[in-house]
Scaffold this motif. Structure first.
Motif, short mmCIF file in Angstrom:
data_model
loop_
_atom_site.label_atom_id
_atom_site.label_comp_id
_atom_site.label_asym_id
_atom_site.label_seq_id
_atom_site.Cartn_x
_atom_site.Cartn_y
_atom_site.Cartn_z
N ALA A 43 22.64 63.48 -1.07
CA ALA A 43 21.35 63.03 -0.06
C ALA A 43 20.63 63.22 -1.00
N SER A 48 22.47 60.94 13.18
CA SER A 48 23.23 62.65 11.71
C SER A 48 23.39 63.83 12.88
N ILE A 67 26.05 67.90 5.64
CA ILE A 67 25.12 67.10 4.75
C ILE A 67 25.60 65.49 4.98
N ILE A 114 24.17 62.57 5.70
CA ILE A 114 24.38 61.36 3.98
C ILE A 114 24.35 59.51 5.10
#
Lengths: 332, 352
Positions: B40, B67, B304, B308
């Motif tokens: 990331a 996200s 995470i 990404i």
């Protein structure tokens, strides 16, 4: 061929056979009013036909829903049994056409989004003497693949109309939002719009099956390029989302779109969306069924071997009110 | 197992690696989410360099929103994957949930909150059905949820069409309770002058709760145990069936929340939406360090992973690369992120 006729208890052929028997057994062996009447039933009172429509639509698509509504309306009027099936995959769509041939339908309506995949199976339809009408995409391939008529919108022409509208509302730098990557029709729309727009038109890809992603992608693009003052979406549901994105960023971008639905009409009336380029899907379904009926019952071909254009029809604030009732019942 | 422990240690105390004291660094490197975190950071630096607009706070908020819509689902999906199962119906379940709320409220002319509650009950029942079908039949969850995926996709369209006559739900925008429901599920929150969608905060909350469950509760131990070795877990008294049904219901809960966001952010729901998204959720969990075989992973890692995924998705737009290549870039970025993840983990495993 005659054997096939005997094995198949189809009503249309039974009527023709009955006409033949009458013609042979009655006083006159040929001619006469009686023979003419029984062999040529009056329009509107034709025998029951079975017509299959096979499209490349995914499930749950508003557009194809309206096409079907048009086809069903015409089918009810024409005494037609209407069958519908669809698969976005070219090979599977061809299998569905084959299934229709196996069912010995009286006519087939197809879309030619993937003309090469449909070539062989349509040749088999022609060999089985089943007339084919193509709708929606594939105007250029329609006649080559043996279809008697084509009802659709030329995507480039529609794109050009959208480009003109976009210029008319004063946009200089605009986005063309493509919601399905690799769809030739959508690319043609953007290319057509580019031709007449005059300003700068950029393509943006979004994932059409995921609305939050559509929204955030348009938002991101508007943030990346603050100079964008026009957005052209290629499907009605995405237009409302583009309006949300523009509001969120505080962008002055004006939104126009292809296709129609009832929420869109309300947005156009309210001034949130500036125009819609409608390809009148209802007309594609209605026209195709009618054409097959006319061909069977009167030998007519609509369009003289050329594609019949069902769009673009431009909807703006001026005519939205008149169309509202139709859109509300889901036929525009 | 018992025998091995009973044998006298050969190298003296401390030979059992599980009992060795680990350095803080080594402990950090052993976390499942570390590789994803490095990936990331690498992607963030990369996009900051290539895309001018990327570093603006408003852009960052858009990335976080993108996200979060993946990430909320990834919370449930990652827990389920740690528990050793897949849910392929997760993508269309979001749409089902949204449709239930929209259709019930509109057709019965109820306050939309009634639709929200009924949708919660229906969606949890769907998750429970997945879980019960799985535990009763013993068939792979892949097959069970593939079946429910198709059934739900069909129901979404069939029921919507039968009720409304169209393929999308009617707009609930002007109905009672819409504004308050929107405030909960889809509002923009002003954070230091930047509009951040409320889903981002819900996402963080869900991740925190999931992490607490995984690391601090008995249920968390059960989840790791049923994913790592279900038979052994059952032998030591872990309620395997109940844990797995609970995990499927966890996914359903996340699907319900995502569905409510869909209804109150966009007011109408297209019945064909959601297909294909299930893989995005699984991808987020895998990038974040969940093993496809179960028994290993973390909710923070999945978060995470979602970050990404969202960052790549939007970073490409900010970078204004040729859109024809969008999916290629997306795939390449994901590959890089996962390879970084893998390399880091291998390094850690090899180092003494």
């Amino acid at each position: 061929m005659r054997g096939a006729v005997l094995r198949r208890p189809s009503t249309s052929l039974a009527v023709l056979a009955a006409a033949g028997v009458l013609a042979l057994g009655a006083c006159s062996s040929s001619g006469g009013k009686k023979a003419e009447e029984s062999a040529n039933p009056a329009p509107g009172a034709g025998p029951r036909l079975k017509i299959a429509m096979v499209t490349h639509s995914g499930p749950g698509d508003t557009f194809w829903d309206i096409v079907q509504k048009g086809a069903k309306a015409a089918a009810a009027k024409d005494n037609v049994q209407f069958l519908y099936s669809a698969d976005p995959d070219g090979g599977k769509q061809a299998q569905l056409v084959q299934a229709a041939i196996d069912q010995k339908v009286d006519g087939i309506i197809v879309t030619l989004a993937k003309p090469d995949a449909m070539k062989d199976v349509l040749a088999r339809a022609t060999a089985a003497k089943i007339p084919v009408v193509s709708i929606n995409s594939g105007a250029n391939d329609s006649a080559k693949l043996g279809a008697v008529a084509h009802f659709g919108q030329d995507e480039s022409i529609a794109g050009e109309a959208a480009g003109t509208e976009l210029a008319k509302i004063g946009a200089k730098k605009a986005l063309c939002v493509i919601h399905e990557q690799g769809n030739v029709g959508l690319e043609d729309r953007c290319a057509g719009a580019k031709k007449t727009f005059g300003g700068d038109l950029q393509n943006l890809f979004v994932q059409g099956t995921n609305m939050p992603q559509v929204k955030s992608s348009i938002t991101a693009k508007l943030q990346a390029d603050k100079g964008i003052d026009g957005i052209l979406t290629l499907g009605a549901p995405f237009a409302a989302t583009a309006v949300d994105s523009a509001k969120e960023v505080g962008s002055k971008a004006k939104v126009g779109t292809f296709d129609m639905n009832k929420d869109l009409i309300a947005s156009i009336k309210a001034g949130d969306i500036w125009f819609a380029v409608d390809q009148q899907p209802y007309l594609q379904g209605y026209g195709a069924v009618d054409e097959l009926w006319l061909l069977k019952n009167n030998g007519n071909v609509i369009g003289g071997g050329r594609p019949v254009l069902t769009g673009p029809a431009i909807v703006t604030k001026d005519n939205a009110g008149a169309l509202e009732a139709f859109a509300n019942r889901g036929t525009r | 197992m018992t025998q091995a422990v009973a044998e006298p240690p050969l190298k003296g105390p401390g030979a059992d690696e599980r009992l060795e004291r680990q350095s803080a660094l080594r402990r950090l490197l052993g976390r499942p989410e570390l590789g994803a975190l490095l990936g990331a950071v690498a992607l963030f630096v990369f996009f900051s360099v290539v895309a001018d607009a990327f570093l603006e706070t408003s852009s960052f908020s858009t990335v976080l929103y993108a996200s979060s819509t993946f990430g909320i689902m990834a919370v449930g999906v990652s827990l389920l994957m740690i528990g050793g199962e897949f849910d392929l119906s997760a993508g269309v379940m979001v749409t089902s949930s949204a449709l239930v709320a929209a259709l019930v409220s509109y057709q019965l002319t109820l306050n939309v909150w009634a639709g929200v509650v009924i949708s919660l009950a229906v969606t949890l029942a769907l998750g429970m059905l997945n879980g019960i079908l799985y535990t009763r039949t013993g068939l792979p969850s892949f097959i069970i949820t593939l079946a429910t995926f198709f059934m739900l996709a069909g129901l979404n369209l069939g029921v919507t069409k039968a009720i409304t006559g169209n393929v999308a739900s009617d707009s609930v925008r002007d109905m009672d309770g819409f504004d308050s429901a929107r405030a909960v599920f889809a509002r923009d929150v002003d954070v230091a002058g930047v509009n951040v969608n409320v889903t981002v905060f819900w996402w963080l909350l869900f991740v925190a709760v999931a992490t607490w469950i995984l690391l601090r509760t008995r249920v968390g131990n059960w989840i790791f145990a049923v994913g790592g070795a279900a038979a052994s877990a059952r032998a030591v008294g872990v309620p395997v069936a109940r844990t797995k049904i609970g995990l499927f219901m966890g996914v359903a809960f996340c699907a319900w929340f995502s569905g409510m966001h869909l209804v109150f952010a966009f007011a109408t729901v297209q019945s064909g939406e959601g297909v294909g998204n299930e893989f995005s959720y699984i991808i987020c969990a895998v990038i974040g360090g969940c093993l496809l075989t179960g028994g290993y992973g973390s909710a923070i890692g999945a978060a995470i992973g979602a970050f990404i995924f969202g960052m790549t998705n939007k970073g490409i737009v900010y970078a204004e690369w040729n859109p024809d290549w969008f999916r290629f870039f997306l795939g390449a970025m994901l590959l890089v992120a996962t390879v970084v993840n893998l390399v880091v983990r291998r390094r850690v495993e090899r180092s003494p």
